[in-house]
Design an enzyme around this catalytic site. Structure first.
Site, PDB file in Angstrom:
ATOM      1  CB  ALA A 262      -0.916   0.004   1.222  1.00 54.44           C
ATOM      2  CB  ALA A 263       3.987   2.263   1.638  1.00 61.44           C
ATOM      3  N   PRO A 264       3.296   4.363  -0.845  1.00 64.54           N
ATOM      4  CG  PRO A 264       3.724   6.382  -1.960  1.00 64.54           C
ATOM      5  CD  PRO A 264       3.827   4.891  -2.110  1.00 64.54           C
ATOM      6  N   GLY A 265       0.614   4.996  -0.434  1.00 64.80           N
ATOM      7  CA  GLY A 265      -0.812   5.127  -0.119  1.00 64.80           C
ATOM      8  C   GLY A 265      -1.663   5.840  -1.147  1.00 64.80           C
ATOM      9  N   GLY A 266      -1.106   6.120  -2.324  1.00 67.35           N
ATOM     10  CA  GLY A 266      -1.891   6.820  -3.352  1.00 67.35           C
ATOM     11  C   GLY A 266      -3.155   6.053  -3.709  1.00 67.35           C
ATOM     12  CE  LYS A 267      -2.123   2.124  -8.447  1.00 68.85           C
ATOM     13  NZ  LYS A 267      -0.665   2.274  -8.231  1.00 68.85           N
ATOM     14  NE  ARG A 301       7.556   3.544  -1.450  1.00 70.30           N
ATOM     15  CZ  ARG A 301       7.240   3.270  -2.698  1.00 70.30           C
ATOM     16  NH1 ARG A 301       7.116   4.248  -3.560  1.00 70.30           N
ATOM     17  NH2 ARG A 301       7.041   2.048  -3.094  1.00 70.30           N
ATOM     18  CG  ASP A 347       0.243  -0.672  -6.973  1.00 73.19           C
ATOM     19  OD1 ASP A 347       0.409  -0.975  -8.168  1.00 73.19           O
ATOM     20  OD2 ASP A 347       0.443   0.465  -6.517  1.00 73.19           O
ATOM     21  CB  CYS A 400       3.986   1.612 -12.573  1.00 74.08           C
ATOM     22  SG  CYS A 400       5.113   1.558 -11.215  1.00 74.08           S
TER      23      CYS A 400
HETATM   24  N1  SAM Z   1       0.185   1.035  -3.913  1.00 82.31           N
HETATM   25  C1  SAM Z   1       1.154   2.061  -3.609  1.00 82.31           C
HETATM   26  C2  SAM Z   1       0.552   3.414  -3.930  1.00 82.31           C
HETATM   27  O1  SAM Z   1      -0.371   3.476  -4.731  1.00 82.31           O
HETATM   28  O2  SAM Z   1       1.011   4.408  -3.367  1.00 82.31           O
HETATM   29  C3  SAM Z   1       2.490   1.838  -4.309  1.00 82.31           C
HETATM   30  C4  SAM Z   1       3.073   0.482  -4.004  1.00 82.31           C
HETATM   31  S1  SAM Z   1       4.732   0.312  -4.511  1.00 82.31           S
HETATM   32  C5  SAM Z   1       4.559   0.016  -6.210  1.00 82.31           C
HETATM   33  C6  SAM Z   1       5.165  -1.263  -3.912  1.00 82.31           C
HETATM   34  C7  SAM Z   1       5.146  -1.416  -2.390  1.00 82.31           C
HETATM   35  O3  SAM Z   1       5.305  -2.815  -2.100  1.00 82.31           O
HETATM   36  C8  SAM Z   1       6.271  -0.719  -1.615  1.00 82.31           C
HETATM   37  O4  SAM Z   1       5.753   0.204  -0.734  1.00 82.31           O
HETATM   38  C9  SAM Z   1       6.948  -1.872  -0.840  1.00 82.31           C
HETATM   39  O5  SAM Z   1       7.318  -1.525   0.469  1.00 82.31           O
HETATM   40  C10 SAM Z   1       5.865  -2.930  -0.821  1.00 82.31           C
HETATM   41  N2  SAM Z   1       6.356  -4.310  -0.631  1.00 82.31           N
HETATM   42  C11 SAM Z   1       7.345  -4.932  -1.283  1.00 82.31           C
HETATM   43  N3  SAM Z   1       7.494  -6.190  -0.825  1.00 82.31           N
HETATM   44  C12 SAM Z   1       6.568  -6.374   0.150  1.00 82.31           C
HETATM   45  C13 SAM Z   1       6.243  -7.436   1.007  1.00 82.31           C
HETATM   46  N4  SAM Z   1       6.898  -8.598   0.947  1.00 82.31           N
HETATM   47  N5  SAM Z   1       5.246  -7.270   1.901  1.00 82.31           N
HETATM   48  C14 SAM Z   1       4.577  -6.101   1.979  1.00 82.31           C
HETATM   49  N6  SAM Z   1       4.840  -5.026   1.173  1.00 82.31           N
HETATM   50  C15 SAM Z   1       5.832  -5.171   0.274  1.00 82.31           C
END
Ligand code: SAM
Length: 458
Positions: A262-267, A301, A347, A400
């Site tokens: 979810a981070a940084p949380g836009g979606k 994030r 995501d 993306c």
């Molecule tokens: N959905 C977010 C938004 O819209 O702002 C962007 C997500 S970003 C593409 C991918 C995220 O996956 C990162 O924040 C990362 O910390 C998280 N991530 C990667 N591996 C992970 C895991 N094993 N468990 C939980 N989160 C994970």
């Protein structure tokens, strides 16, 4: 001898040089560098200076290979990082000025300004060197040559558009020569700033409408007001491409949505706003929706995720700090949360090849072998995410990335490994040169209902 300053002088130009020097030396991520430069404190940049600094830094990194190639023809050896950074930033300014219809004037001004600024950062001998090199650079043919057409080879395209050659070859094989050239050109063009209006009042008239409902172009010159709207949560800076995954998941009033990664949380914010609007439209008696946002506990994030979740108005929000690969039903129960969901969004982290127009340093960090590594991680995450989908429920996988290996490749491998328990219902590709916004790959999967699974029906 007069000692050289270690701390950058204040002002957009010297701060840009200092940030680029650090990037050249340690490869620190550009977004982290800019975040640091944006922090309040003595010598902090004003809103306008910060925008100028970002423009110079992004422009220089976008055109790095081409600038380096031309500079190499003018120097016998590679100078130290700070001097190189000063030449590159001024080189970008000259390059940008050459595309404007103002002749020699701006070039002379740019050299004069850069030499003046360099006096605050470099030794007298280095300043003389900057002066001599920039005068030659201003008229160097390599800086002003016309763009190659689509028929030109990968090496020529890669140098002109400053991209790694392996990536250009990869795209040419995937999308063809013409589309690849459009994509390269797209990545080299500074994007507008997009914002999503979250209300509740009507958006101010200076926000420019776009073809994407709720999204506006935020024009320059309104920074204090923009800052206020961002703090109030009325505006959220976000590319329209983020809509695709949320639209495909199509959250319903009263539904609890599991937002993994979810981070940084836009979606998360977009999902919560959509749930709120749909619940309101549903009228009295329609239960409120909820978003369960999950991301890694040690994620840098996470702070921004918490800030964003705090902006949600009525939709209930739960934050779970956990590794999805280890997330257990027990942990969800301990949080008082369901263990199965009718709507799950994954995501996934990816190579970011669809967002290179915004994330200008990605192309310099990415290695050819990284795509397969991302695909491996994505398959593991998608397999883990699938455990939380209720029978008949939806699972949206989104990246993306433009790479088939991270999109169809992962979805195909997942479906096969899961014994076809998930049906692929819809696929959407956001290709920037066609869509006019960031790139994305989005897949709507549906878990077969229990009866189907028990009967072993496909
Ligand atoms: N959905 C977010 C938004 O819209 O702002 C962007 C997500 S970003 C593409 C991918 C995220 O996956 C990162 O924040 C990362 O910390 C998280 N991530 C990667 N591996 C992970 C895991 N094993 N468990 C939980 N989160 C994970």
């Amino acid at each position: 001898m007069k000692s050289l300053p270690n701390e950058p002088a204040a002002g957009a130009w010297p701060v840009t040089v200092a940030l680029l020097e650090r990037w050249l030396g340690r490869g620190t991520r550009v977004d982290a560098l800019l975040e640091e430069a944006g922090r309040k404190g003595p010598g902090a940049l004003s809103g306008e200076e910060r925008a100028r600094c970002q423009h110079l830094l992004f422009g220089t990194l976008r055109n790095l290979d081409r600038l380096n190639a031309v500079l190499r023809t003018l120097m016998a050896r590679t100078p130290r990082a700070r001097l190189r950074a000063a030449l590159l930033v001024a080189g970008f300014e000259l390059f940008e000025a050459a595309t404007m219809p103002d002749g020699e004037g701006p070039a002379a001004r740019i050299v004069h300004h850069a030499v003046g600024q360099a006096k605050r950062l470099l030794s007298p001998a280095e300043v003389r060197f900057v002066n001599a090199v920039l005068r030659k650079l201003a008229v160097a043919p390599g800086l002003h040559c016309p763009a190659p057409d689509a028929a030109a080879g990968a090496a020529e395209q890669a140098l002109f558009f400053s991209h790694p050659e392996w990536l250009v070859r990869r795209w040419q094989a995937q999308f063809g020569a013409k589309a690849t050239r459009s994509l390269l050109q797209w990545n080299q063009t500074p994007p507008p700033v997009y914002g999503r209006w979250r209300g509740p009042a009507k958006p101010p008239g200076w926000l420019q409408a776009t073809p994407w409902a709720g999204f506006f172009v935020v024009p320059a010159g309104h920074w204090p007001e923009v800052e206020r709207l961002l703090t109030d949560g009325a505006l959220y800076l976000q590319d329209p491409a983020t809509l695709m995954a949320v639209e495909l998941l199509d959250p319903q009033p009263g539904e609890t949505v599991l937002d993994l990664c979810a981070a940084p949380g836009g979606k998360s914010l977009l999902l919560a706003d959509l749930l709120e609007a749909r619940t309101r439209q549903g009228g009295a008696g329609v239960p409120a929706g909820r978003v369960v946002a999950v991301d890694l506990p040690d994620n840098r994030r996470l702070g921004r995720l918490k800030e964003n979740l705090a902006k949600v108005r009525t939709t209930a929000i739960a934050l779970v700090q956990a590794d999805i690969l280890k997330l257990s039903p027990r942990l969800l129960r301990e949080h008082g949360l369901p263990v199965e969901y009718t709507a799950v969004l994954l995501d996934a982290p990816c190579s970011n090849t669809g967002v290179m127009r915004h994330r200008v340093d990605v192309k310099w960090r990415l290695q050819e072998g990284d795509i397969a590594k991302h695909a491996g991680q994505q398959l593991a995450l998608l397999t883990a995410a699938a455990r939380f989908v209720a029978p008949g429920g939806r699972l949206v996988y989104s990246t993306c990335s433009l790479e088939a290996e991270e999109n169809e490749g992962v979805v195909g491998a997942f479906r096969q490994a899961s014994g076809n328990r998930f049906r692929l219902e819809q696929t959407r590709h956001g290709r920037p040169w066609e869509a006019g916004c960031d790139g994305a790959g989005v897949f709507l999967l549906r878990k077969k209902p229990v009866a189907c699974l028990e009967n072993g029906r496909p």
